[in-house]
Design a protein around this motif. Structure first.
Motif: not given
Length: 143
Positions: A1-18
């Protein structure tokens, strides 16, 4: 199973929306609609101080009869933020989200927010993982 960092790396990165806690709720609603997301990190001086979600809006603005243009994020945000570590496994995040009944999980390392995962992100990864296991088992059975 993947780590959360691996999922974040694969997300279409829009940066942190805040959003800043001093901004009106209306501004947060505009951002949520623009990015088609359900929650925003609330950041002050570079630190995660809360989360503002559609659930917060429904409970704290609509049901309380408040104005989204005159109410500040700091007045209605969730300030007891549950976070995860980038090294955590997806299964751990899923369990945390289910137990705490939350839909958004900020991933934080050494006090720095790396990204936000939704229950949909975690569920998709869990389904993908299970489908791969099934494929491997079927391959093993047929060989």
């Amino acid at each position: 199973m993947k780590t959360l960092q691996q999922i974040l790396n694969n997300k279409h990165n829009q940066g942190i929306i805040s959003i800043a806690p001093s901004r009106p709720v209306y501004d947060a609603l505009v951002i949520l609609a623009e990015y088609e997301i359900g929650a925003l990190a609330v950041i002050k001086d570079g630190n995660l101080v809360g989360i503002f979600s559609e659930r917060d809006y429904a409970r704290e603005i609509i049901l309380q009869g408040r104005s989204s243009k005159s109410t500040l994020i700091s007045e209605v945000m969730t300030d007891k933020v549950i976070t995860a570590n980038p090294a955590d496994l997806v299964e751990s995040a899923m369990n945390t989200m289910l137990e705490k009944r939350i839909r958004h999980l900020p991933v934080v390392e050494n006090g720095k927010m790396l990204g936000m995962l939704s229950i949909g992100d975690v569920l998709k990864e869990t389904i993908d993982y299970q489908q791969e296991l099934i494929r491997q088992l079927e391959s093993y059975i047929h060989s």
